[in-house]
Design a protein around this motif. Sequence first.
Motif, mmCIF file in Angstrom:
data_model
loop_
_atom_site.group_PDB
_atom_site.id
_atom_site.type_symbol
_atom_site.label_atom_id
_atom_site.label_comp_id
_atom_site.label_asym_id
_atom_site.label_seq_id
_atom_site.Cartn_x
_atom_site.Cartn_y
_atom_site.Cartn_z
ATOM 1 N N MET A 1 1.530 -1.388 -0.008
ATOM 2 C CA MET A 1 0.224 0.475 0.169
ATOM 3 C C MET A 1 0.711 1.368 0.077
ATOM 4 O O MET A 1 1.593 0.915 0.997
ATOM 5 C CB MET A 1 -0.637 -0.357 1.187
ATOM 6 N N GLU A 2 0.435 2.483 -0.899
ATOM 7 C CA GLU A 2 0.919 3.252 -1.017
ATOM 8 C C GLU A 2 1.097 4.508 0.537
ATOM 9 O O GLU A 2 0.161 4.365 1.562
ATOM 10 C CB GLU A 2 1.483 3.976 -2.078
ATOM 11 N N ASP A 3 2.386 5.134 1.046
ATOM 12 C CA ASP A 3 2.465 5.541 1.467
ATOM 13 C C ASP A 3 1.707 7.177 1.654
ATOM 14 O O ASP A 3 2.398 8.025 1.408
ATOM 15 C CB ASP A 3 3.819 5.343 2.646
ATOM 16 N N ARG A 54 13.500 13.384 9.626
ATOM 17 C CA ARG A 54 12.796 12.995 10.247
ATOM 18 C C ARG A 54 12.297 11.892 10.176
ATOM 19 O O ARG A 54 13.294 11.059 9.549
ATOM 20 C CB ARG A 54 11.827 14.077 8.911
ATOM 21 N N ILE A 55 11.884 11.339 10.986
ATOM 22 C CA ILE A 55 11.030 9.959 11.441
ATOM 23 C C ILE A 55 9.539 9.493 11.041
ATOM 24 O O ILE A 55 8.738 10.701 10.958
ATOM 25 C CB ILE A 55 11.120 9.791 12.778
ATOM 26 N N ASN A 61 5.625 -0.628 10.649
ATOM 27 C CA ASN A 61 5.655 -0.045 12.391
ATOM 28 C C ASN A 61 6.626 0.535 12.635
ATOM 29 O O ASN A 61 6.983 0.046 13.556
ATOM 30 C CB ASN A 61 4.771 -0.728 12.580
ATOM 31 N N ARG A 62 8.547 0.082 11.459
ATOM 32 C CA ARG A 62 8.917 0.532 12.449
ATOM 33 C C ARG A 62 9.777 1.967 11.751
ATOM 34 O O ARG A 62 9.097 2.671 11.067
ATOM 35 C CB ARG A 62 10.418 -0.758 11.569
ATOM 36 N N GLU A 63 11.073 2.603 13.186
ATOM 37 C CA GLU A 63 10.960 3.311 12.733
ATOM 38 C C GLU A 63 12.024 4.091 11.838
ATOM 39 O O GLU A 63 13.046 3.061 11.715
ATOM 40 C CB GLU A 63 11.276 4.771 14.258
#
Length: 239
Positions: A1-3, A54-55, A61-63
């Motif tokens: 899925m595209e972010d 930036r994070i 769900n990994r940073e």
Amino acid sequence: MEDSSKRMPVQIGNSLTMSSREIAELTEKEHKNVKRDIEKMLSDLGGNALKFERIYRDSRNREQTEYHLDRDHTETLILGYSAELRLRVVRRLRELEGEAAKPRFDLNDPSSLRALLLDNVNKVIELQGEVEEMREGVEALDRIAESHGTFNRTVAAKNLGVSPNVLIRWMRTNGWTYRRPGTSDDLAYQSKIASGCLEHKITTGPRPDGTEWSSTQVRVTAKGLTILAKAFPKPMEPA
């Protein structure tokens, strides 16, 4: 899925930025390679890469880290890319500028108008909560404005509008006082003494057998009374 987050126009201060992830997508390069190009560019320019870092969270769900570049740095970065790739990025920059220039709410659109009204209602509710909290604090201070010195717990309870038993039980269960096994006197926790909320008054006297007795009384300071007044904002009936 595209972010979709990498396609959102982001503004830092008055500067519109483009993320390294979107640059990678537009130029069909791997993100790690675009990040490497950005780091080299910033190093050559004597800039600090952390300023642009930036994070974000990936699909697992990994940073992860990305860079957000302003227009000047974005255009400087793509100077080393082909004319076709530069054109894609420049066009996208213009789109972002157009999106940022659009009003946040369209008053002719019922859904936008509802969103605007809801946003304002939420702000009013939040402000009312802050005002109520401030009111309770002011009332608490007013109730002890004339207080000086220290008070035994009976007098402190009277100032607070509660019975002494209610105050004594509250202080025992909320980390203000404790009682050692086999003794009859309550003692103040050292943290409350150190913070200036409580003090000890020790009274001594002679016994008939010639020995001396001593008694420790917990005393509430004006500072402690201020904090307790916030815990008892309204008079409470004895339990």
